[in-house]
Design an enzyme around this catalytic site. Sequence first.
Site, PDB file in Angstrom:
ATOM      1  CG  ASP A  46      -0.373   0.035   2.526  1.00  0.00           C
ATOM      2  OD1 ASP A  46       0.871  -0.059   2.627  1.00  0.00           O
ATOM      3  OD2 ASP A  46      -1.116   0.160   3.533  1.00  0.00           O
ATOM      4  CB  SER A  47       4.606   1.676   0.018  1.00  0.00           C
ATOM      5  OG  SER A  47       4.855   0.539  -0.790  1.00  0.00           O
ATOM      6  CG  ASP A  85       0.366  -4.080   2.099  1.00  0.00           C
ATOM      7  OD1 ASP A  85       0.124  -4.789   3.084  1.00  0.00           O
ATOM      8  OD2 ASP A  85       1.066  -3.047   2.153  1.00  0.00           O
ATOM      9  CD  GLU A 117       0.551  -1.565   8.011  1.00  0.00           C
ATOM     10  OE1 GLU A 117       0.292  -0.788   8.953  1.00  0.00           O
ATOM     11  OE2 GLU A 117       0.925  -1.168   6.892  1.00  0.00           O
ATOM     12  CD  GLU A 185       7.864  -0.573   7.549  1.00  0.00           C
ATOM     13  OE1 GLU A 185       6.783  -1.181   7.345  1.00  0.00           O
ATOM     14  OE2 GLU A 185       8.108   0.555   7.087  1.00  0.00           O
TER      15      GLU A 185
END
Length: 285
Positions: A46-47, A85, A117, A185
């Site tokens: 999703d970056s 993602d 996440e 991360e």
Amino acid sequence: MAKKKTIIDFRKMVAEGQKIVYLTGYDYLTAKYEERAGIDMILVGDSLGNVILGHDSTFPVTMEDMIMHCKAVRRGAPNTFVVGDMPFMSYQLSDEEAVANAGRFVKEAAMDCVKLEGVNEAAISRIRAIADAGMLVMGHIGLTPQFSAQMGGNKAQGKSAEAALKLVEAAKKIEEAGACSILVEGVPAAVGKAITEQAGIPILGIGAGSYCDGQLLIFADMVGYFDDFTPKFVKKYGDVGGELLRSFTAYAEEVRNGTFPDDSIHSYKIKADEVEALEKSLKEK
Ligand code: KIV
């Protein structure tokens, strides 16, 4: 053409001490080069909100954005393990909605796995539900941008023994819930090592030190393309931004000074008698 790796291959690689190479990708063309380079695993992150769509965070990214980019990546890398993602608010509300949206990644975009996440009970419950539905799901812990409001920004995590221990324990719970792998991360290398040593599934790191079973980078960072900000853990392997700027500037200059196009090279051919006939008809008009 190399055979697409499966989760069994990744477990074997870890057992044999081979590192897993993981890289983000968002479009057909980049994915094609990633597959050619033998990248083991591609994350359609999703970056893309930041590096492709120009948002200042990942929050605005929608399921429709993700599905469109996942489909493009799949077309470019048909023989690579690709992870989709799950964007903000595609899994937060309930297990049912999480399973339905994970299913869209698999059914509509042929993703091999989804990633989500979080370390809280809700995230663990979503992971269990998606795994129970038969899909591969990767956890994502440490610096988790979808929780940036609660973390007070996108900051490195696990910087005290207490915080690090919580991450090791969360990784265990995520593994027990049925995750096939975990992405860690933005934690100190010693914390990445502790999580990797305790885990029974592949641990992939981005800014989590060299001990992890594999490494992830954002492709646009490592090729020197995205320059709005550069995290500490990024190594630049190229200067794509510089190359684009050189090419665009040279093109603009040549169009303006008439050097491009050169009709002897960049133009379609026509027989001389056809040109003569054309000129004759134009004169007669
Ligand atoms: O969206 C993404 O690319 C990610 C990485 C930053 C870890 O989740």
